[in-house]
Design a protein around this motif. Structure first.
Motif, PDB file in Angstrom:
ATOM      1  N   ILE A  64       0.828  -1.194   0.000  1.00 11.54           N
ATOM      2  CA  ILE A  64       0.000   0.000   0.000  1.00 11.54           C
ATOM      3  C   ILE A  64       0.871   1.255   0.000  1.00 11.54           C
ATOM      4  N   ALA A  65       1.927   1.239   0.793  1.00  9.73           N
ATOM      5  CA  ALA A  65       2.837   2.392   0.829  1.00  9.73           C
ATOM      6  C   ALA A  65       3.499   2.616  -0.529  1.00  9.73           C
ATOM      7  N   ALA A  66       3.828   1.543  -1.227  1.00 11.92           N
ATOM      8  CA  ALA A  66       4.458   1.670  -2.533  1.00 11.92           C
ATOM      9  C   ALA A  66       3.482   2.299  -3.546  1.00 11.92           C
ATOM     10  N   LEU A  67       2.232   1.889  -3.492  1.00 12.12           N
ATOM     11  CA  LEU A  67       1.221   2.473  -4.385  1.00 12.12           C
ATOM     12  C   LEU A  67       1.010   3.955  -4.054  1.00 12.12           C
ATOM     13  N   ARG A  68       1.033   4.263  -2.782  1.00 10.12           N
ATOM     14  CA  ARG A  68       0.839   5.648  -2.380  1.00 10.12           C
ATOM     15  C   ARG A  68       2.022   6.510  -2.848  1.00 10.12           C
ATOM     16  N   ALA A  69       3.222   5.942  -2.811  1.00  9.74           N
ATOM     17  CA  ALA A  69       4.397   6.670  -3.252  1.00  9.74           C
ATOM     18  C   ALA A  69       4.355   6.965  -4.747  1.00  9.74           C
ATOM     19  N   LYS A  70       3.639   6.147  -5.519  1.00 10.47           N
ATOM     20  CA  LYS A  70       3.477   6.370  -6.956  1.00 10.47           C
ATOM     21  C   LYS A  70       2.268   7.253  -7.281  1.00 10.47           C
TER      22      LYS A  70
END
Length: 401
Positions: A392-398
């Motif tokens: 989820i954090a990776a998607l938010r970073a994108k």
């Protein structure tokens, strides 16, 4: 005591709507027990979050948004990105109902159109709410409430006889489209129970607007003449209108000849019963100006409160013309519990208008207040899809979430 499960408990709704028509539909489904997952744009959210002032005190939420978004989980997602579309497909695997109000063809460009989904998810009920429906020459046009009220004819019927056309003071074109959409969904659910098959529901705001022209639409179809604007008078009944009183105004609704006779005998107007122009409703409609002129001084002889008491004693339809302060203070409205307070995610308590559908066994439930933007993103993605905090954090970073 826990609330009883609503009649739609166990159903999941993917809500791809914004503003009013679609959210009205999905809030009704949520009130009836369905789990509604509302997809919103990151940072901006539903357009109505910015339809303010007024904002609700001690929150950053518009009163408009709070009105049609309870019982929903807010998930932020940039649907234009393939990664977000992949997440939506995973959600669709366990979704019963998808409701959307994008322009015709917009979701197809994202691989989320009805024709693209129906084979993969044969039980899916897919409700599209647009200004003009999925077919016809106006299908590509955007739809707005005032525009639909104008094109749908109600503005030609509303207003004073010599005044300009008027729209209704609340966005009825949006509201009716949302409610007709909900009716269509309930019918499609019954069909799916019988056959196992989903279907698309195509709701056009102009269609639903034409449908509720009701008696006035039929008056036109039977005569070929556009009914005139009559202010607050009824096109087919007289007297059925507002009258000035000693201290304000009142609505007098005399629905039939026996009621008019009762009115005349109770309030010293017996002589009118011998006058052919007043004897029957068709004659009173044909002579509506005379009826109005004759009864106006009679109605000015008492205050609104005095008239309401006197008319109710004779079982004659009547009522004051209330402000909204009067409405929400009305003892009957309060007895019917038409407002409620909910704990908002901001920490504030918000007051909302309750669902009017009274079900004896499975009444509407009020499980959660209108959500803060993105309030449930992590909960839905981790709880329903099993995504890790790192994913989820990776998607938010994108900037996908």
């Amino acid at each position: 005591m826990s609330q009883p499960a609503g009649p739609l408990a166990g159903l999941r709704v993917l809500d791809l709507t914004r503003v009013l028509a679609g959210p009205t539909c999905t809030q009704m489904l949520g009130d009836l027990g369905a789990e509604v997952i509302k997809i919103e744009r990151p940072e901006a959210g539903d357009d109505t979050r910015g339809f303010a002032p007024p904002f609700w005190p001690e929150t950053k939420e518009s009163a408009y948004f709070l009105g049609v978004n309870r019982n929903k989980k807010s998930v932020t997602m940039d649907m234009a990105k393939p990664e977000a579309q992949a997440i939506l497909h995973r959600l669709l695997e366990t979704t019963d109902i998808l409701v959307e109000n994008f322009k015709v063809g917009a979701l197809a460009k994202m691989g989320l159109g009805w024709d693209q989904l129906k084979a993969k998810y044969p039980r899916l009920i897919y409700c599209s709410i647009t200004g003009f429906g999925q077919t016809g020459p106006y299908a590509p046009r955007p739809g707005y409430d005032a525009l639909i009220q104008a094109m749908g004819g109600v503005m030609s019927l509303t207003g004073e006889p010599n005044g300009s056309p008027q729209k209704v003071g609340v966005p009825v074109a949006d509201l009716f489209a949302g409610l007709y959409g909900c009716i269509g969904i309930l019918a499609a659910l019954n069909h799916r129970t019988a056959t196992g098959q989903g279907q698309q529901i195509d709701i056009g705001m102009l269609d639903t607007h034409v449908a509720w022209l009701a008696n006035q639409g039929m008056n036109y179809l039977s005569t070929g003449e556009n009914p005139p604007r009559l202010g607050n008078q009824h096109p087919n009944i007289s007297p059925y209108q507002e009258f000035p009183t000693k201290d304000g105004y009142i609505i007098l609704a005399v629905g039939n000849d026996p009621t008019f006779e009762r009115f005349c005998k109770a309030f010293g107007q017996d002589h009118l019963l011998a006058d052919e122009r007043f004897a029957t409703n068709p004659n009173r409609v044909a002579n509506r100006d005379l009826v109005t002129a004759t009864l106006t001084p009679v109605m000015k002889s008492r205050t609104t409160t005095e008239w309401v008491a006197a008319l109710e004693a004779e079982k004659i339809g009547c009522g004051p013309i209330n402000t909204l302060a009067d409405v929400f203070a009305d003892p009957h409205v309060q007895a019917r519990q038409m407002t409620l307070e909910m704990q908002h995610g901001s920490g504030a308590t918000v007051k909302v208008i309750a669902n009017p559908v009274k079900l004896s066994a499975t009444p509407p439930t009020y499980r959660s207040a209108p959500p803060v933007l993105g309030e449930h993103t992590d909960e839905v993605l981790s709880g329903l899809l099993g995504m890790s905090a790192e994913d989820i954090a990776a998607l938010r970073a994108k900037a996908i979430l």
